[in-house]
Design an enzyme around this catalytic site. Structure first.
Site, mmCIF file in Angstrom:
data_model
loop_
_atom_site.group_PDB
_atom_site.id
_atom_site.type_symbol
_atom_site.label_atom_id
_atom_site.label_comp_id
_atom_site.label_asym_id
_atom_site.label_seq_id
_atom_site.Cartn_x
_atom_site.Cartn_y
_atom_site.Cartn_z
ATOM 1 N N HIS A 163 0.208 4.341 -2.738
ATOM 2 C CA HIS A 163 0.082 5.809 -2.301
ATOM 3 C C HIS A 163 1.115 6.491 -2.677
ATOM 4 O O HIS A 163 0.672 7.920 -2.680
ATOM 5 C CB HIS A 163 -0.210 5.620 -0.822
ATOM 6 N N ASN A 203 -4.121 8.887 4.388
ATOM 7 C CA ASN A 203 -2.787 8.263 4.819
ATOM 8 C C ASN A 203 -2.904 8.306 6.447
ATOM 9 O O ASN A 203 -2.120 7.409 7.160
ATOM 10 C CB ASN A 203 -1.671 9.123 4.302
ATOM 11 N N SER A 261 7.824 10.398 -2.113
ATOM 12 C CA SER A 261 7.416 11.788 -1.520
ATOM 13 C C SER A 261 6.592 11.297 -0.243
ATOM 14 O O SER A 261 6.722 11.787 0.865
ATOM 15 C CB SER A 261 6.687 12.415 -2.239
ATOM 16 N N HIS A 281 -6.506 -6.072 -2.523
ATOM 17 C CA HIS A 281 -7.258 -6.084 -1.146
ATOM 18 C C HIS A 281 -7.532 -7.724 -0.740
ATOM 19 O O HIS A 281 -8.284 -7.833 0.120
ATOM 20 C CB HIS A 281 -8.679 -5.220 -1.345
ATOM 21 N N ARG A 289 0.820 -1.425 -0.047
ATOM 22 C CA ARG A 289 -0.091 -0.121 0.055
ATOM 23 C C ARG A 289 0.799 1.279 0.108
ATOM 24 O O ARG A 289 0.624 2.708 -0.463
ATOM 25 C CB ARG A 289 -0.755 -0.117 1.223
#
Length: 320
Positions: free
Chosen positions: A68, A96, A78, A195, A64
């Protein structure tokens, strides 16, 4: 001169976006560290295997983190930057905050890699490799990771909110969100198969289990037991209750049986254009894992910093 049509402008913008991806991707190579840090891949793999053995959920968390990261201004690490006096970073943005995790594992890997090859391997590449190794550690497919990304020196709080697809999105919103990144609806469904591992917070699925009708009643009742109508926002439930720590295709079978945990999950099998693909993945795990691996390679190529852009951060939490 006649004004340009909005459809032409949209197509032109999409074309230029894809051209930028292709140009950047061409500079990445799976052999990027072969001479400068030949043991980096085995080092990352060993650290990921240890982390996942200690906590199976960490595999989903590392996967994840990569997702993201890539969806916000490209795969540039980043997301790993802490806030400083210059900017408020991505970690505390709503999608987040109290949700993304695994930063300590990345710190550990970075320390090991810096000892091995100082100033050579980017945090962005570590994220990409760790995501692949996490999937493999949980029984999923492998793929060849393109390498050579560099790290950003800044992060954007607002960009997270504007780019990470929310669990409340309907199918059309999901398709648009991924299309904005150059990813097709089919690739969106394949990537949603991530998922099959991991967990979600009560606040992300409360509305679904109490208000929606396209949900198996016994499944909703089970989830309500640990997700009260009020309170317990951070209580967790597996995204795939069938095999939550194994990377397989059970997620898609769950959708067919109306056991999708998030609203956005069940949207993939709600009478829309993606129903047939869900059926295919539920009946053919090989097709799913192949499509997932290919989509991960494409996602990992989203607007990477290469060449003289960015830097190789010594500490993933801050710019040099």
């Amino acid at each position: 001169m006649a004004s340009l049509s909005s459809s032409f402008i949209y197509r032109l913008g999409t074309f230029l976006f894809l051209v930028r991806i292709r140009i950047a991707s061409a500079q990445l190579s799976p052999a990027f560290y072969n001479s400068t840090c030949p043991n980096v891949l085995s080092t990352i793999r060993a650290a990921v295997n240890t982390a996942v053995a200690n906590e199976a959920r960490m595999g989903a968390s590392l996967l994840r983190l990569h997702f993201h990261d890539c969806f916000v201004n490209g795969c540039d690490a980043s997301i790993l930057l802490d806030d400083n006096s210059t900017f408020t970073g991505e970690k505390t943005a709503a999608p987040n905050n109290n949700s993304v995790r695994g930063f300590d594992v990345i710190d550990t890997i970075k320390t090991q890699v810096e000892t091995l090859c100082p100033g050579v391997v980017s945090c962005a590449d570590i994220l990409a490799v760790a995501a692949r190794d996490s999937v493999v550690a949980l029984g999923g497919p492998s793929w060849t990771v393109q390498l050579g990304r560099r790290d950003s020196t800044s992060a954007s709080f607002s960009a997270v909110v504007n780019n990470i697809p929310a669990p409340t999105l309907n199918l059309s919103g999901l398709i648009t969100s991924f299309s904005n990144k150059g990813l097709t609806a089919n690739e969106m469904v394949a990537l949603s198969g991530s998922h099959t591992i991991g967990q979600a917070r009560c606040t992300s699925f409360r509305t679904r289990i109490y208000n929606e009708t396209n949900i198996l009643s016994t499944f909703a009742a089970t989830r309500r037991a640990n997700c009260p109508f009020s309170g317990g926002d951070n209580n967790l439930a597996p995204l795939d209750a069938t095999s939550p720590t194994t990377f397989d295709n059970a997620y898609f079978t769950n959708l067919i049986n109306q056991r999708g945990l998030l609203h956005s999950d069940q949207q993939l099998f709600s009478g829309g254009s993606t129903n047939s693909q869900v059926n295919t993945y539920a009946s053919n795990s090989g097709t799913f894992t192949t499509d997932f691996a290919n989509a991960m390679v494409k996602m990992g190529n989203l607007s990477p910093l290469t060449g003289t852009s960015g830097q190789i951060r010594t500490n993933c939490r801050r710019a040099n």
